[in-house]
Write a protein that holds these residues in place. Structure first.
Motif, PDB file in Angstrom:
ATOM      1  N   UNK A 200      -6.222 112.565  47.435  1.00  0.00           N
ATOM      2  CA  UNK A 200      -6.872 113.813  47.832  1.00  0.00           C
ATOM      3  C   UNK A 200      -7.689 114.378  46.669  1.00  0.00           C
ATOM      4  N   UNK A 201      -7.107 114.378  45.473  1.00  0.00           N
ATOM      5  CA  UNK A 201      -7.816 114.920  44.310  1.00  0.00           C
ATOM      6  C   UNK A 201      -9.077 114.120  43.997  1.00  0.00           C
ATOM      7  N   UNK A 202      -8.967 112.810  44.095  1.00  0.00           N
ATOM      8  CA  UNK A 202     -10.121 111.979  43.751  1.00  0.00           C
ATOM      9  C   UNK A 202     -11.227 112.081  44.801  1.00  0.00           C
ATOM     10  N   UNK A 203     -10.846 112.306  46.041  1.00  0.00           N
ATOM     11  CA  UNK A 203     -11.848 112.506  47.091  1.00  0.00           C
ATOM     12  C   UNK A 203     -12.554 113.849  46.893  1.00  0.00           C
ATOM     13  N   UNK A 204     -11.785 114.884  46.576  1.00  0.00           N
ATOM     14  CA  UNK A 204     -12.385 116.196  46.302  1.00  0.00           C
ATOM     15  C   UNK A 204     -13.379 116.088  45.145  1.00  0.00           C
ATOM     16  N   UNK A 205     -13.010 115.285  44.122  1.00  0.00           N
ATOM     17  CA  UNK A 205     -13.856 115.143  42.937  1.00  0.00           C
ATOM     18  C   UNK A 205     -15.206 114.500  43.266  1.00  0.00           C
ATOM     19  N   UNK A 206     -15.293 113.783  44.389  1.00  0.00           N
ATOM     20  CA  UNK A 206     -16.558 113.167  44.791  1.00  0.00           C
ATOM     21  C   UNK A 206     -17.508 114.199  45.412  1.00  0.00           C
ATOM     22  N   UNK A 207     -17.005 115.407  45.638  1.00  0.00           N
ATOM     23  CA  UNK A 207     -17.792 116.539  46.142  1.00  0.00           C
ATOM     24  C   UNK A 207     -18.503 116.251  47.458  1.00  0.00           C
ATOM     25  N   UNK A 208     -17.755 115.798  48.476  1.00  0.00           N
ATOM     26  CA  UNK A 208     -18.355 115.660  49.806  1.00  0.00           C
ATOM     27  C   UNK A 208     -18.435 117.032  50.472  1.00  0.00           C
ATOM     28  N   UNK A 209     -19.132 117.089  51.588  1.00  0.00           N
ATOM     29  CA  UNK A 209     -19.222 118.341  52.347  1.00  0.00           C
ATOM     30  C   UNK A 209     -18.178 118.390  53.469  1.00  0.00           C
ATOM     31  N   UNK A 210     -17.580 117.235  53.769  1.00  0.00           N
ATOM     32  CA  UNK A 210     -16.664 117.142  54.894  1.00  0.00           C
ATOM     33  C   UNK A 210     -15.619 116.067  54.586  1.00  0.00           C
ATOM     34  N   UNK A 211     -14.374 116.329  54.961  1.00  0.00           N
ATOM     35  CA  UNK A 211     -13.292 115.356  54.773  1.00  0.00           C
ATOM     36  C   UNK A 211     -12.481 115.268  56.063  1.00  0.00           C
ATOM     37  N   UNK A 212     -12.210 114.050  56.497  1.00  0.00           N
ATOM     38  CA  UNK A 212     -11.306 113.821  57.625  1.00  0.00           C
ATOM     39  C   UNK A 212     -10.054 113.152  57.093  1.00  0.00           C
ATOM     40  N   UNK A 213      -8.890 113.688  57.441  1.00  0.00           N
ATOM     41  CA  UNK A 213      -7.609 113.158  56.966  1.00  0.00           C
ATOM     42  C   UNK A 213      -6.738 112.822  58.172  1.00  0.00           C
ATOM     43  N   UNK A 214      -6.529 111.539  58.388  1.00  0.00           N
ATOM     44  CA  UNK A 214      -5.805 111.064  59.572  1.00  0.00           C
ATOM     45  C   UNK A 214      -4.477 110.439  59.183  1.00  0.00           C
ATOM     46  N   UNK A 215      -3.504 110.559  60.074  1.00  0.00           N
ATOM     47  CA  UNK A 215      -2.238 109.856  59.904  1.00  0.00           C
ATOM     48  C   UNK A 215      -2.401 108.425  60.410  1.00  0.00           C
ATOM     49  N   UNK A 216      -1.848 107.475  59.688  1.00  0.00           N
ATOM     50  CA  UNK A 216      -1.891 106.089  60.132  1.00  0.00           C
ATOM     51  C   UNK A 216      -1.053 105.928  61.399  1.00  0.00           C
ATOM     52  N   UNK A 217      -1.634 105.278  62.399  1.00  0.00           N
ATOM     53  CA  UNK A 217      -0.902 104.954  63.616  1.00  0.00           C
ATOM     54  C   UNK A 217      -0.877 103.448  63.780  1.00  0.00           C
ATOM     55  N   UNK A 218       0.301 102.925  64.027  1.00  0.00           N
ATOM     56  CA  UNK A 218       0.425 101.492  64.263  1.00  0.00           C
ATOM     57  C   UNK A 218       0.152 101.237  65.741  1.00  0.00           C
ATOM     58  N   UNK A 219      -1.049 100.763  66.037  1.00  0.00           N
ATOM     59  CA  UNK A 219      -1.467 100.558  67.421  1.00  0.00           C
ATOM     60  C   UNK A 219      -1.109  99.151  67.871  1.00  0.00           C
ATOM     61  N   UNK A 220      -0.522  99.065  69.047  1.00  0.00           N
ATOM     62  CA  UNK A 220      -0.114  97.776  69.595  1.00  0.00           C
ATOM     63  C   UNK A 220      -1.308  96.829  69.669  1.00  0.00           C
ATOM     64  N   UNK A 221      -1.083  95.581  69.251  1.00  0.00           N
ATOM     65  CA  UNK A 221      -2.144  94.584  69.297  1.00  0.00           C
ATOM     66  C   UNK A 221      -2.888  94.409  67.991  1.00  0.00           C
ATOM     67  N   UNK A 222      -2.646  95.307  67.024  1.00  0.00           N
ATOM     68  CA  UNK A 222      -3.293  95.173  65.720  1.00  0.00           C
ATOM     69  C   UNK A 222      -2.390  94.375  64.774  1.00  0.00           C
ATOM     70  N   UNK A 223      -2.971  93.685  63.776  1.00  0.00           N
ATOM     71  CA  UNK A 223      -2.160  92.921  62.823  1.00  0.00           C
ATOM     72  C   UNK A 223      -1.102  93.768  62.124  1.00  0.00           C
ATOM     73  N   UNK A 224      -1.449  95.022  61.796  1.00  0.00           N
ATOM     74  CA  UNK A 224      -0.492  95.873  61.097  1.00  0.00           C
ATOM     75  C   UNK A 224       0.695  96.210  61.991  1.00  0.00           C
ATOM     76  N   UNK A 225       0.448  96.363  63.280  1.00  0.00           N
ATOM     77  CA  UNK A 225       1.536  96.621  64.237  1.00  0.00           C
ATOM     78  C   UNK A 225       2.481  95.437  64.269  1.00  0.00           C
ATOM     79  N   UNK A 226       1.918  94.229  64.322  1.00  0.00           N
ATOM     80  CA  UNK A 226       2.754  93.021  64.363  1.00  0.00           C
ATOM     81  C   UNK A 226       3.530  92.852  63.063  1.00  0.00           C
ATOM     82  N   UNK A 227       2.925  93.264  61.971  1.00  0.00           N
ATOM     83  CA  UNK A 227       3.583  93.170  60.668  1.00  0.00           C
ATOM     84  C   UNK A 227       4.744  94.148  60.568  1.00  0.00           C
TER      85      UNK A 227
END
Length: 391
Positions: free
Chosen positions: A190-217
């Motif tokens: 979060x601190x390093x993203x703020x330091x890049x001085x964007x005008x907008x930030x989206x912060x999402x929670x990771x969701x393990x969606x069925x059918x994706x490699x990460x879900x299978x892992x």
């Protein structure tokens, strides 16, 4: 006897409209992604896709002067993988057939490794005025676990290049709740993203969606209470840094809310183009087939194009409005709700009122809002508030 001068016809009322263009191509599918996209190096297929979207624009807009297209959003996939020339070609085609309003917000999603100064300069000259960049983390080991192709240094360089070219509206994406992620790592991102001085930030929670490699892992994610603390930290820290939270996952400097995404949350009209693209237009929701060649064939009249379509009756629209607006910090204004639907908000207010004491909801005047604590459990609250449409 004189002749009365014939009066010119009154101009038709022009409707505000957003356009979403889904670019289904990427270099490599990320391990967590469940959007329709496909790894692609086939330049010929990209060209056929662009021609199909251009033709599709014509099907909707040619000869029509009743719309003001005031937001355009290229999503994906990785739109920047098309290259600046093809993206400019699509914008020119949209301008020619539909017309783009003066001052329109025009956004292109990109990944840090997929842009350079030359492409960014082409996009900027073509009228693109907003970039949405998938950074996701400031830690390379986390990026690797997600299947991302860039390092954080590449992200930092891409942001610097965009600013040098002239972009002054840049949004950066972050994901929390990553496998083995600690609170300290999240705070550092979060601190390093703020330091890049964007005008907008989206912060999402990771969701393990069925059918994706990460879900299978099936990796071990941080406990729910730790993820909640990560979210609350982001809300507080971003507010301190001058970012206003205006939706569950979205934060903006003053004047830099995503105008296009806001259409989704207030039931404004938008048309989607490209495979898997969704639309809300003329009281109907519909989507196109989630297959690139199938979409091209459908536009050319050689196969089905629609995946699904439904009429959204005004009766159901008010419930959807409540659900979407309570995801935003604007909340639901009782008077606005009545003006829009000619319905009293009282039954829904009675359901919401029980969440005030627990700190999940607040009421200011006639406006109902969820608090950050309430937004974390918004699905359960909204299910309760809208249960059986209170019949």
């Amino acid at each position: 006897m004189g002749f009365r001068k014939k009066q010119p016809p009154k101009p038709a009322i022009r409707q505000s409209l957003g356009v979403y263009i889904h670019v289904p191509f990427c270099r490599k599918k990320c391990a967590y992604c469940d959007f329709y996209s496909r790894p692609c190096k086939d330049e010929g297929l990209m060209d056929r896709y662009v021609r199909a979207v251009e033709r599709h624009f014509g099907d909707y807009f040619r000869g029509s002067e009743s719309f003001d297209i005031d937001t355009v959003y290229f999503g994906g996939g990785t739109p920047s993988l098309l290259g600046g020339k093809r993206l400019r070609q699509l914008l020119n085609a949209l301008e020619k057939t539909g017309g783009i309003a003066k001052g329109a917000e025009i956004t292109v999603e990109c990944n840090p490794e997929s842009v350079d100064k030359k492409m960014l300069r082409t996009l900027f000259k073509a009228g693109v005025n907003r970039l949405s960049m998938g950074v996701q983390s400031a830690h390379d080991e986390e990026l690797l676990a997600l299947g991302r192709l860039h390092t954080f240094q590449q992200a930092r360089q891409a942001v610097a290049d965009a600013k040098e070219v002239g972009f002054s509206n840049i949004s950066l994406d972050l994901i929390y709740g990553l496998p083995d992620q600690t609170m300290e790592q999240w705070k550092d991102s979060v601190e390093k993203i703020i330091a890049l001085e964007p005008q907008h930030i989206s912060a999402y929670a990771l969701k393990l969606e069925k059918g994706t490699p990460l879900y299978e892992e099936n990796p071990e994610l941080p406990p729910e209470d730790v993820q909640a603390d990560m979210y609350f930290y982001a809300v507080e820290r971003l507010q301190q840094a001058g970012f206003e939270q205006y939706e569950i996952s979205n934060f903006a400097q003053k004047g830099y809310r995503s105008r296009h995404n806001s259409r989704y949350w207030d039931l404004s009209q938008y048309l989607g183009f490209g495979p898997s693209a969704h639309s809300f237009f003329g009281g109907r929701r519909f989507s196109f087939i989630a297959d690139t060649q199938g979409y091209i064939d459908g536009v050319e009249g050689n196969g089905p194009l629609l995946e699904e379509a439904e009429e959204v009756a005004s009766f159901h629209r008010h419930g959807e409005y409540i659900m979407l607006k309570l995801r935003t910090t604007d909340g639901v204004d009782e008077e606005e709700f009545y003006r829009r639907f000619r319905l009293e908000f009282t039954p829904y207010a009675q359901r919401l009122s029980k969440y005030i004491q627990a700190g999940y909801c607040q009421k200011e005047g006639g406006v109902w809002r969820l608090t950050p604590k309430g937004m974390m459990v918004s699905n359960a609250i909204l299910t309760d508030v809208l249960e059986s449409e209170l019949l």
